[in-house]
Structure formats: C-alpha cells, structure tokens
Design a protein around this motif. Structure first.
Motif: not given
Length: 348
Positions: A30-33, A309-310, A328-329
């Motif tokens: 479940r690695f999701c930004t 991107c992320t 950016t983060f």
C-alpha cells in the motif's frame, strides 16, 4: 553491446526489475503518495507518510554507500546536471499535487492500479503521458524552456550533501550518508510504525528499487559504448516514452523509463493476483472521468515543470539529496492538500 545483450535492452531490463519491485510495493505494501497525504490530513495517521520518508532515507543510504564503493557515478546523475529553476519547481509541484488529487492517483499509483485491472487508471496513464510530452517536447516546450532558463539561478553546488560537506569538511559521500541516516531515523521515530513490519519492509523495498536504478544505469554508462544518463525511477516522461515505444518499437525506443513502466505494471499485476484483488473496473460517471482527465493533464504538465513526480523528485531525487527535491516534495504536498480539501470538504 554488453555480454551479448544490446545496451537499450539491458537498461530496460534494469528498469523493469526495479519497476516490478515498486509495483509489488504499491499493491502488497500500500505504498501510495496520495494515500499517505490523505491519511495524514484526514485520518490522523502518519504510517504511510513515514513509509515515504523511510523509502527516501533507505534509498539515500544505499545510493551514497554504493557511491563510496565506486558503483554509482553520483555526480553525473540527471538531477545534478540538469538546470534547476526553483520557480518552475514550485509551480510544477503545486500543479502535480493538485492534479494528483483530482485524478485520485499519481502516475505511479495509476500504473499500479491499472495493473490491478482499473481501466480508469489506464485513461490517466495515457493522458498524463501525452500531456508530459506536450510540455517536454511538444507545442509548449519552447515556452517551458524560456521560462525555466530565465528563472534558473547560478549555483556552485548540486546537493545538500555538498552543502554539508563544504560547511563541515566531511567528504560528500559521508555527508550524504549522514543526512540520509537522519531522514531514516526521523521516519523510524515512532514505536507504532516500527511495529508495523509490513510497512517497514515495503519501504525498504522501494528504497532498494531506487538505488538499483542508480547503480544499474551507472554500470551501463561506465561499461557500455553509447551515452547513458545516470537515472532512477520516475513516472511522467516515461509514460510518454512507453506510448511511443508501443507505436514505434521497430525503430527502437527501449529505455530505462520504458522498462520501469512495464515493470510496475507487471509487479502490480502479480501483487493483485497474490491478494486476490484483480478485477476489471471502469468509470461510470462522466463527471468523475472529466475530473480524472483534468488531473492527468495537470500532472503531466506539472511533472515536466518540476522535473519529476512523487517518485522522481519525491524519492529518486531526494535519495541523492538534490536541491530541488524537498522543495518539490513540499509543493506536491500543498497542491495535494488543496485538491483534497476541494473534493472532501470544499472551501466554503
């Protein structure tokens, strides 16, 4: 050609392996930004945000350690040698974060969901890839280049590791390791997170995937016969590259990014089968589809402006402590928070 394998194929295979690890991490870990930001803001849970930070720290430790052993040509990586515009980074990050909320996923997350049978994410992937190329080499390219060049400062350093090295006299590798260790310890500064072995494990897998990209592309660049950028995983321009590859494969087009994209799809597909979650899904609401397309366009434009991107800026660039990464983060986080606020509670 290296050991009988054409260099484009070899670098694509390296990208594929790392991408497959990332796809598995998305589906099984479940690695999701976007999920991490939403959990933090609305569920009061920082577990998935700590996963993101731990992945950065782990990737940094591995990358700088491998640099110390001469296995990564860190000074030649794309985030150090590419001119950086803080203004473009902030605008691009805000656009990307907002678009990510509108679309319901970033480019990497959309790939992972598409690997699980979500056809809505297929639309996001295609639109984002086309939008990225419109900004990168299409009609908006000259405007982007002019704006970026006009706002790019002249800097004598490439990374925060170099800044710390200049301030303390430490070797750059030692400074990078120290900063990466601090990031790792910050992520692990929670007993509940430490007890979540699954979250810790998949965070480390993401870090390994990023470091493998730096190491693999460095090895091919140093031992091959054709120029090869030192790079790791990112999911903006590679989506467009993959679309072009599918249309013009007979003319070449294999690259690290193409391998990475198909690796994520393969890893996510396997992960969804392992969990028994694979199922075909489609969008039934035109308003939802319109929002997702708008979000994908914003992500494509924003990722090119921010040069990542992320995953690209949020993990890969952060792992080598590039100057642009934390800015950016933060911009992506703020953009995503604005988008989520609009969707969940509104601005009234």
């Amino acid at each position: 050609m290296l050991n009988g394998i054409p260099e484009p194929l070899l670098i694509a295979l390296i990208g594929f392996v790392g991408g497959a690890l990332l796809g598995l991490a998305a589906r099984l870990g479940r690695f999701c930004t976007l999920g991490a930001i939403e959990d933090f803001l609305y569920q009061h849970s920082d577990t998935r945000l700590r996963m993101w930070v731990l992945a950065i720290g782990a990737a940094g430790i591995m990358s700088f350690a491998l640099t110390g052993f001469g296995l990564i040509d860190l000074p030649g990586n794309i985030y150090y040698i590419t001119p950086w515009s803080p203004l473009a980074t902030v605008i691009g990050g805000l656009m990307f974060g907002y678009g990510m909320s509108m679309a319901g996923n970033c480019g990497f997350g959309a790939l992972a969901r598409f690997g699980g049978g979500d056809l809505r994410s297929f639309v996001i992937v295609v639109v984002m890839g086309i939008a990225a190329y419109v900004m990168m080499s299409g009609p908006l390219a000259r405007l982007r280049l002019a704006a970026t060049e006009a706002t790019t400062p002249r800097l004598e350093t490439d990374s925060y590791a170099q800044l710390l090295s200049q301030a303390t006299g430490l070797p750059v590798v030692g400074a990078g390791l120290a900063l990466s260790l601090l990031i790792t310890l910050a992520a692990l500064g929670s007993r509940s997170f430490l007890q979540d072995r699954k979250a810790v494990f998949w965070s480390l897998i993401v870090g390994l995937a990023i470091a493998s990209g730096w190491a693999g592309s460095s090895w091919v660049a140093n031992h091959g016969f054709s120029p090869q950028p030192i790079q790791s995983h990112t999911f903006a321009a590679p989506l467009g590259e993959s679309i072009l590859f599918l249309m013009t494969a007979s003319g070449g087009g294999l690259s690290f990014g193409v391998g990475s994209v198909f690796g994520v799809l393969a890893g996510a597909f396997c992960g969804s089968l392992i969990k028994g979650h694979f199922r075909w899904e489609a969008c039934e609401d035109p308003r939802e589809l319109r929002r997702q397309i708008l979000g994908a366009v914003c992500m494509g434009f924003g990722a090119v402006l921010a040069f990542g991107c992320t995953i690209g800026q949020g993990v890969s660039a952060f792992s080598v402590l590039a100057l642009s990464a934390p800015i950016t983060f933060i911009a992506i986080f703020i953009g995503a928070a604005i988008g989520l606020r609009q969707l969940i509670t509104g601005f009234a």
